[in-house]
Motif scaffolding. Structure first.
Motif, PDB file in Angstrom:
ATOM      1  N   VAL A 150      12.611 -57.153 -10.448  1.00  0.00           N
ATOM      2  CA  VAL A 150      11.637 -57.576  -9.439  1.00  0.00           C
ATOM      3  C   VAL A 150      11.599 -59.094  -9.333  1.00  0.00           C
ATOM      4  N   SER A 151      11.628 -59.558  -8.105  1.00  0.00           N
ATOM      5  CA  SER A 151      11.567 -60.986  -7.804  1.00  0.00           C
ATOM      6  C   SER A 151      10.333 -61.219  -6.945  1.00  0.00           C
ATOM      7  N   SER A 152       9.578 -62.263  -7.268  1.00  0.00           N
ATOM      8  CA  SER A 152       8.367 -62.478  -6.471  1.00  0.00           C
ATOM      9  C   SER A 152       8.179 -63.951  -6.134  1.00  0.00           C
ATOM     10  N   PHE A 153       7.350 -64.192  -5.154  1.00  0.00           N
ATOM     11  CA  PHE A 153       7.065 -65.555  -4.708  1.00  0.00           C
ATOM     12  C   PHE A 153       5.596 -65.600  -4.326  1.00  0.00           C
ATOM     13  N   GLN A 154       4.853 -66.436  -5.029  1.00  0.00           N
ATOM     14  CA  GLN A 154       3.415 -66.541  -4.744  1.00  0.00           C
ATOM     15  C   GLN A 154       3.120 -67.869  -4.072  1.00  0.00           C
ATOM     16  N   LEU A 155       2.260 -67.797  -3.077  1.00  0.00           N
ATOM     17  CA  LEU A 155       1.902 -68.992  -2.313  1.00  0.00           C
ATOM     18  C   LEU A 155       0.392 -69.043  -2.165  1.00  0.00           C
ATOM     19  N   HIS A 156      -0.156 -70.190  -2.481  1.00  0.00           N
ATOM     20  CA  HIS A 156      -1.585 -70.441  -2.337  1.00  0.00           C
ATOM     21  C   HIS A 156      -1.719 -71.497  -1.248  1.00  0.00           C
ATOM     22  N   PHE A 157      -2.478 -71.196  -0.190  1.00  0.00           N
ATOM     23  CA  PHE A 157      -2.687 -72.233   0.833  1.00  0.00           C
ATOM     24  C   PHE A 157      -4.146 -72.284   1.221  1.00  0.00           C
ATOM     25  N   ALA A 158      -4.577 -73.470   1.659  1.00  0.00           N
ATOM     26  CA  ALA A 158      -6.012 -73.669   1.832  1.00  0.00           C
ATOM     27  C   ALA A 158      -6.299 -74.748   2.860  1.00  0.00           C
ATOM     28  N   SER A 185      -7.146 -60.523  11.920  1.00  0.00           N
ATOM     29  CA  SER A 185      -6.198 -61.531  11.435  1.00  0.00           C
ATOM     30  C   SER A 185      -7.006 -62.720  10.922  1.00  0.00           C
ATOM     31  N   TYR A 186      -6.320 -63.622  10.258  1.00  0.00           N
ATOM     32  CA  TYR A 186      -7.051 -64.651   9.509  1.00  0.00           C
ATOM     33  C   TYR A 186      -6.574 -66.037   9.893  1.00  0.00           C
ATOM     34  N   GLU A 187      -7.494 -66.952   9.850  1.00  0.00           N
ATOM     35  CA  GLU A 187      -7.161 -68.345  10.110  1.00  0.00           C
ATOM     36  C   GLU A 187      -7.568 -69.176   8.910  1.00  0.00           C
ATOM     37  N   VAL A 188      -6.665 -70.030   8.473  1.00  0.00           N
ATOM     38  CA  VAL A 188      -7.010 -71.019   7.442  1.00  0.00           C
ATOM     39  C   VAL A 188      -6.733 -72.368   8.079  1.00  0.00           C
ATOM     40  N   LYS A 189      -7.769 -73.103   8.309  1.00  0.00           N
ATOM     41  CA  LYS A 189      -7.633 -74.374   9.045  1.00  0.00           C
ATOM     42  C   LYS A 189      -6.806 -75.384   8.245  1.00  0.00           C
ATOM     43  N   PRO A 190      -6.151 -76.313   8.942  1.00  0.00           N
ATOM     44  CA  PRO A 190      -5.399 -77.349   8.210  1.00  0.00           C
ATOM     45  C   PRO A 190      -6.308 -78.084   7.224  1.00  0.00           C
ATOM     46  N   ALA A 191      -5.716 -78.550   6.177  1.00  0.00           N
ATOM     47  CA  ALA A 191      -6.484 -79.271   5.163  1.00  0.00           C
ATOM     48  C   ALA A 191      -6.679 -80.713   5.595  1.00  0.00           C
ATOM     49  N   THR A 192      -7.762 -81.299   5.138  1.00  0.00           N
ATOM     50  CA  THR A 192      -7.962 -82.718   5.398  1.00  0.00           C
ATOM     51  C   THR A 192      -7.399 -83.505   4.224  1.00  0.00           C
ATOM     52  N   LEU A 193      -6.178 -83.942   4.395  1.00  0.00           N
ATOM     53  CA  LEU A 193      -5.521 -84.730   3.352  1.00  0.00           C
ATOM     54  C   LEU A 193      -5.495 -86.183   3.816  1.00  0.00           C
ATOM     55  N   PRO A 194      -5.238 -87.121   2.911  1.00  0.00           N
ATOM     56  CA  PRO A 194      -5.176 -88.529   3.338  1.00  0.00           C
ATOM     57  C   PRO A 194      -4.160 -88.697   4.464  1.00  0.00           C
ATOM     58  N   PRO A 195      -4.426 -89.626   5.397  1.00  0.00           N
ATOM     59  CA  PRO A 195      -3.507 -89.800   6.517  1.00  0.00           C
ATOM     60  C   PRO A 195      -2.127 -90.239   6.035  1.00  0.00           C
ATOM     61  N   GLY A 196      -1.123 -89.792   6.754  1.00  0.00           N
ATOM     62  CA  GLY A 196       0.238 -90.194   6.399  1.00  0.00           C
ATOM     63  C   GLY A 196       1.230 -89.150   6.848  1.00  0.00           C
ATOM     64  N   LEU A 197       2.498 -89.418   6.546  1.00  0.00           N
ATOM     65  CA  LEU A 197       3.562 -88.484   6.893  1.00  0.00           C
ATOM     66  C   LEU A 197       3.819 -87.597   5.665  1.00  0.00           C
ATOM     67  N   TYR A 198       3.890 -86.286   5.891  1.00  0.00           N
ATOM     68  CA  TYR A 198       4.033 -85.336   4.788  1.00  0.00           C
ATOM     69  C   TYR A 198       5.284 -84.492   4.948  1.00  0.00           C
TER      70      TYR A 198
END
Lengths: 343, 612
Positions: free
Chosen positions: B61-69, B220-233
Motif C-alpha cells: 500500500v502506498s499513500s499520500f496525505q495532504l493537509h490544506f487550510a 462540496s467544500y470550500e477552503v479559502k486561500p490562506a493569508t500568508l505574507p505577501p510575496g511570490l510562492y
C-alpha cells in the motif's frame, strides 16, 4: 586526438629534475625500488614543461603513497585505496591540471579495487602509477593481491591460498584505454612509458614492478638478473614484430586456441604488436603470458587506444547546456514551476 | 440540481492504493492544485521501498496525505478527514487512522472476494456494518473510468490505469480545486502518447463531472486561500529545496558545484535534480559507491570547487573515513544525510532522526564537524546555504541532517530575494612574501588557507597524517598533536560566535516548561505547542538548527525553565548530548515508528509535563 595537456599551462622556463624535489627527507628503506621511480619521475617531468603548480600527485596509503611528499608540486596523501576516487573529483573539475595517482598493489588492487576499475572504465584524465612489489610493505610483510599462491608471510605461515590478480589483465578487462608495464630498475624504459602515459587522453595505468628489498627481495629477479633478463623479457613495441630472447631467436604467434605461443623467430605468421587495436583480445592474450615464475614477461605498452575522456565529456555537456539555455539564472531557477503571488 | 457548498477552514485528505495505482502522482497533482489555489499546505507521502510490491497486499500500500487550510499550518495532519481507498488493502492499512465521521471514498470494483481474502477480510467491510461510523461513498471507480474511456483507442489495461485521474477529478470537484494545471501537466507528461494523454484528461474530467451530477455527493467544500505574507510562492519539497540551496551557495560563492553521489533512498532526488542544472556549471558524478562519492567531492574541493556529497544513514557510515580526512586536511565539504529508519538498511522509505550521534561522533579520533539540520521542507534551502557558508569559511566538512519526512514532504515556499542571500567568500590563498605555511591559521576563525592547485608559489602537500602546526609538514611530535587536536576543536567551537543565538518562543514570558526540538519535528512540535496554548497551557518552544556547535546561549535557555522536554524520533540522542554537556536533566519523548510525530500526541506529552 584530444591532447589531455592542451589546457595545462606551460612553464616558459626550462625545468630540471631538481625543480621537482622537495625539502622533505625521503623516508623509504635504503635500497627500496621507490627511490629509482621517484628519480625517474622527477627526471621525466621537465620534458612535459608544465607549470609545477598545475601538476598534482594524489596517493592512497602504503609505502608508495608517501610519494607526493617528495614532489614539489601540489600533493594529496589520502586514504587507503581511495586515491583514484579523490583524483577523479579533482581531474573532472580541473582540466588545467595534470593529475597523477601513485598507488601500490595493496592500495589499488585490494582495498581500492573498486575505485581502480571504475576510474579505468570511465577514462578519467588520470595517470595511475601502480607500484607492484607483490607484498604489503608498510604493514610489515603480509601477502598482497599480487602475491603468488603459497606465499609464506607473517599472515600466511602455511602459505597463502588465494590466486593473485594480474593487474594488466584486470585493467584490460576494466575497459582501460591505456595499459603498460615497466620496471623500477630500467629508468630509460620507465621514462619512455611515462612519456606515452602523460600524453594519453584518459586514464593511463602503468604497472611498475618495484622491488621491496625488505619483505620481498628479488621478487622480479629473473627480469633483473643480467643472466636471465634478456631471455625472459618481451619488450613490446607498437607496430614491431614481437621478437625476444638474448639471441632474438624467439617470437610470439597466435595458437589455434586463440592464445599466444612462443615459437622460433623465423616461424611464419609471427605476431606484430598493435597497441592501438580497438579489440582488446590481443593485449589481453599478451598479459596472460606473464607467470609468477617469469618464464616470459611482456613489458611496454599493451594497449593505447583513443576514447574520449570522462572529464571532457562532462565539460561538453556543461558547455552545451550553457550554449542552448544560457548561463544559469538563480532567481529564474527558484521561480520556475508553478508559482502564485500573494499581495 | 443545486448542491450545497460548505466552508471549511482545513481538510486532511489521504489517497491510498496499490504501489502501482499512481497514488503519489495523484497526491502530488492535488497538492499542486491546492498550492496554486493559495491554501497553506503540508504533505506526507508514505510508500513502500519495493518498486512494485505484490499487488493487493498490505505491504504494497502506498499513500499520500495532504493537509490544506485557510491559515498557516505546520504538519500534514494527524488524522485524515477523507480517505480515498483504491482497494481492500488500502482500506485495511489506513482505516485505523480515520476519526469517526470521516469521509471514506472506496473503489468497490476492487472489493472482490479474492482481494478481500488476500488481506484477511472474512466479510466485505462495505456490507457488514463495520464502517458505519464513517460516511462511506462506495463507487465503482475502475468500471466508471473504463466506461468513460470506451471511445478511446487504448487497451482496457490503460483505461483501468486512468482510474487515479478519475479519483483526482472527483476530489478536485469536491474541494473546488483549479484544474487547468493538471490538464497542462497531463499534456506534457503524455506528449509522446497522444491517445493516452486524451484518455487521462477525459478520465480526470469524468471524475469531476461525476461529482457534479451524482447524488452520492450532495455537498462540496470550500477552503479559502490562506493569508500568508505577501510575496511570490511555489510549492517545494525538502530534497528540491536542498538542491536549490546548493546551487544558490555555488552562485553566491562563485565556486563551481561538484556533487559526488551514489543513489540511495531517500536522497537520490537531490542527485536527480542537480543533474538537470548543468547550465549553472554543476558537475554531478554518480560514483561507484558511497566512498568514491565523498572522495570525489573532497578531491574537487581540493581543486577549489564546492564539494558536496548526498546520502542517507548507511551511506554516511561508509563516508566516515573520508569525512575524517576532510577534518584532517581542513578542506570545505558539505555532507548531506537524509536520515531514514535504521540500523543497517532499516526502513529506507521511512523517516527517523537517529543519525545525530553518527554525525557528531561517527569517526575515528577527535574529529569535530559542524552539524546543521533544517526544520521544514522549505527550510532545507536556507540550511543548505548555511552548511556551505560554514564549510567554506571554516575549511571543514559540515554535515546537514535532513530526513525522509522533510525530503518528500512539501509546503508553500515564499521565494527569497537572491541578492539578500548570504555572501560566501572563498578567500583563496594568494602568494605572499614569505614561505607558504599551509596550516597557519586565521587568528579569528582559526581556518587555514585554502590554496588551490594552479596557484604558483603555494605548492604544498596535505594528507591524513598529523601535520605540524603552521608548516603542515608530517609531525609525530606529542605536543604538536595535542595542540592540533585542540586547535581543530577550537575552530569548530568558535563557530558558535558566528551563528544566531537560539530564539525562544515564550509569548508571555511566564512558561515554566520548554520544548526543545531539532530538525524535521519542528512542524509537529509547533502545532502541539499551539494546541496547548489554545487550551490555556503555558509552554515555551525553541528549535535548534545548529547542533554542533550549539548556539552560545543554549545553556542559559535550558536553565531558564523548570522542565525541558526534548521530543526526538530516536531514543534520546540530543538529550544525551545536552545532559553530558550541560548537566541538565531534560525529559526525552521518543517514538521511533518511521513516521513523523502527531501534533496531538506531543500536545498530550506537554500537558502531562506541565501538570506533573
Amino acid at each position: 586526438m584530444s591532447d589531455p595537456l592542451a589546457l595545462v599551462p606551460k612553464d616558459p622556463e626550462r625545468q630540471t629534475a631538481k625543480d621537482f624535489k622537495t625539502d622533505q627527507e625521503v623516508r623509504w628503506c635504503p635500497g627500496c625500488g621507490d627511490y629509482a621511480i621517484l628519480a625517474a619521475v622527477q627526471g621525466f617531468l621537465p620534458e612535459l614543461g608544465l607549470k609545477r603548480e598545475n601538476i598534482v600527485f594524489v596517493s592512497g596509503i602504503g609505502c608508495s603513497s608517501r610519494f607526493p611528499y617528495y614532489m614539489n608540486t601540489y600533493g594529496f596523501h589520502s586514504i587507503h585505496g581511495r586515491a583514484p576516487a579523490i583524483a577523479t573529483g579533482l581531474a573532472a573539475s580541473r582540466p588545467d591540471l595534470s593529475v597523477w595517482v601513485v598507488t601500490g598493489d595493496g592500495d589499488s588492487l585490494s582495498i581500492g579495487g573498486n575505485h581502480l576499475i571504475h576510474a579505468l572504465r570511465r577514462n578519467v584524465n588520470l595517470k595511475i602509477l601502480l607500484f607492484n612489489n607483490r607484498i604489503y610493505g608498510l604493514t610489515k610483510g603480509q601477502y598482497s593481491p599480487t602475491s603468488e599462491v603459497g606465499k609464506i608471510t607473517k599472515s600466511t605461515p602455511l602459505g597463502s591460498l588465494d590466486s593473485p590478480f594480474n593487474p594488466i589483465s584486470l585493467a584490460i578487462g576494466a575497459e582501460a584505454s591505456f595499459v603498460a608495464r615497466t620496471i623500477d630498475s630500467d629508468r630509460k624504459h620507465l621514462q619512455s612509458v611515462l612519456r606515452e602515459a602523460a600524453t594519453h587522453n584518459g586514464t593511463a595505468l602503468v604497472e611498475i614492478y618495484q622491488n621491496c628489498n625488505i619483505f620481498n627481495d628479488d621478487a622480479f629477479a629473473p627480469l633483473k638478473s643480467p643472466e636471465t633478463r634478456d631471455d625472459v623479457t618481451i619488450r613490446l613495441e607498437h607496430g614491431e614484430p614481437v621478437v625476444f630472447g638474448a639471441n632474438r631467436d624467439k617470437a610470439l604467434r597466435r595458437s589455434v586456441s586463440g592464445s599466444l605461443e612462443v615459437v622460433p623467430a623465423d616461424s611464419p605468421d609471427i605476431l606484430v604488436h598493435d597497441a592501438k587495436n580497438p579489440d582488446p583480445s590481443l593485449a589481453f592474450a599478451l598479459s596472460r603470458l606473464d607467470s609468477p615464475a617469469f618464464e616470459h614477461t611482456p613489458i611496454g605498452i599493451f594497449r593505447n587506444v583513443e576514447r574520449p575522456s570522462y572529464d571532457e565529456l562532462m565539460r561538453t555537456q556543461i558547455d552545451e547546456a550553457i550554449a542552448q539555455q544560457g548561463p544559469g539564472d538563480l532567481a529564474g531557477l527558484l521561480g520556475s514551476g508553478d508559482t502564485w503571488r500573494i499581495d | 440540481m443545486t448542491k450545497q457548498v460548505r466552508q471549511l477552514d482545513r481538510v486532511i485528505i489521504r489517497f491510498a492504493g496499490d504501489s502501482g495505482d499512481g497514488m503519489q502522482l495523484t497526491g502530488d497533482r492535488f497538492t499542486q492544485e491546492t498550492a496554486a489555489f493559495g491554501n497553506d499546505l503540508s504533505t506526507l507521502p508514505n510508500f513502500p521501498a519495493e518498486i512494485r510490491a505484490p499487488a493487493g497486499t498490505l505491504p504494497g500500500v502506498s499513500s499520500f496525505q495532504l493537509h490544506f487550510a485557510d491559515h498557516d499550518i505546520l504538519t500534514p495532519g494527524d488524522a485524515p478527514n477523507v480517505l480515498v481507498a483504491m482497494n481492500p488493502a488500502a482500506l485495511k492499512a489506513n482505516v485505523g487512522d480515520l476519526p469517526r465521521g470521516a469521509d471514506l471514498i472506496v473503489n468497490t470494483d476492487e472489493f472482490t472476494k479474492r482481494a478481500l481474502a488476500k488481506v484477511g477480510y472474512a466479510a466485505n467491510p462495505l456490507e457488514d456494518g463495520s464502517l458505519d461510523e464513517y460516511r462511506v461513498h462506495s463507487l465503482p471507480l475502475t468500471s466508471m473510468t473504463v466506461k468513460a474511456l470506451e471511445d478511446f483507442d487504448i487497451s482496457k489495461k490503460d483505461a483501468e490505469r486512468a482510474k487515479n485521474m478519475f479519483a483526482l477529478g472527483l476530489l478536485s470537484w469536491l474541494y473546488h480545486r483549479p484544474t487547468e494545471a493538471t490538464v497542462r501537466f497531463l499534456e506534457v507528461k503524455f506528449a509522446k502518447k497522444p491517445e493516452i494523454m486524451k484518455a487521462n484528461i477525459a478520465a480526470f474530467q469524468a471524475g469531476w463531472n461525476y461529482g457534479e451530477t451524482t447524488e452520492s455527493f450532495s455537498v462540496s467544500y470550500e477552503v479559502k486561500p490562506a493569508t500568508l505574507p505577501p510575496g511570490l510562492y511555489r510549492n517545494i519539497s525538502g530534497n528540491m529545496a536542498l538542491a536549490y540551496g546548493l546551487i544558490a551557495a555555488s552562485v553566491r560563492s562563485g565556486l563551481p558545484l561538484f556533487l559526488g553521489s551514489y543513489p540511495i533512498t531517500p536522497a537520490s532526488d537531490i542527485l536527480h535534480e542537480l543533474s538537470k542544472h548543468k547550465r549553472f556549471g554543476v558537475r554531478t558524478f554518480q560514483a561507484e559507491d558511497e566512498i568514491a562519492a565523498v572522495g570525489a567531492a573532497l578531491g574537487a574541493s581540493f581543486g577549489g570547487a564546492l564539494g558536496v556529497t548526498t546520502t542517507s544513514g548507511p551511506g554516511l557510515a561508509l563516508k566516515a573515513e573520508t569525512v575524517g580526512l576532510g577534518v584532517a586536511t581542513e578542506l570545505p565539504l558539505v555532507v548531506i544525510d537524509v536520515q531514514r529508519a535504521g540500523p543497517s538498511t532499516g526502513m529506507p522509505t521511512k523517516t527517523e532522526q537517529a543519525d545525530l550521534l553518527q554525525a557528531m561522533y561517527g569517526r575515528n579520533g577527535e574529529a569535530p564537524v559542524p552539524v546543521v539540520a533544517p526544520r521544514t521542507p522549505s527550510d532545507c534551502f536556507a540550511t543548505a546555504v548555511e552548511a556551505a557558508r560554514l564549510a567554506v569559511k571554516y575549511r571543514t566538512p559540515v554535515i546537514l541532517l535532513s530526513d525522509g519526512y522533510l525530503a518528500n514532504g512539501s509546503e508553500p515556499w515564499q521565494l527569497p530575494d537572491v541578492d539578500a542571500l548570504p555572501e560566501i567568500d572563498p578567500a583563496f590563498a594568494q602568494p605572499g612574501e614569505e614561505e607558504f605555511q599551509p596550516f597557519e591559521r586565521d587568528p579569528e576563525t582559526l581556518a587555514r588557507p585554502w590554496a588551490v592547485p594552479g596557484t604558483a608559489g603555494l605548492e604544498h602537500r596535505i594528507g591524513g597524517i598529523e601535520k605540524a602546526d603552521g608548516s603542515g609538514n608530517i609531525s609525530y611530535d606529542p605536543d604538536n598533536h595535542d595542540l592540533m587536536v585542540r586547535l581543530r576543536q577550537a575552530k569548530i567551537d568558535g563557530i558558535a560566535r558566528d551563528i544566531a543565538p537560539l530564539a525562544v518562543d515564550d509569548p508571555d514570558g511566564d512558561a515554566r516548561v520548554l520544548v526543545l526540538g531539532w530538525g524535521g519535528t519542528y512542524g509537529a512540535i509547533t502545532a502541539a505547542v499551539r494546541r496547548v496554548r489554545n487550551s490555556g497551557g503555558e509552554v515555551a518552544q525553541a528549535h535548534l538548527r545548529h547542533l554542533n556547535p550549539f548556539p552560545a546561549n543554549l545553556e542559559e535557555v535550558l536553565r531558564s525553565y523548570d522542565k525541558v522536554i526534548v521530543p526526538e524520533i530516536n531514543l534520546g540522542q540530543l538529550a544525551l548530548i545536552l545532559r553530558g554537556r550541560f548537566l541538565v536533566d531534560v525529559i526525552g519523548y521518543n517514538r521511533v515508528r518511521g513516521l513523523p510525530f502527531k501534533a496531538e500526541e506531543l500536545a498530550d506529552v506537554i500537558r502531562d509535563v506541565i501538570n506533573s
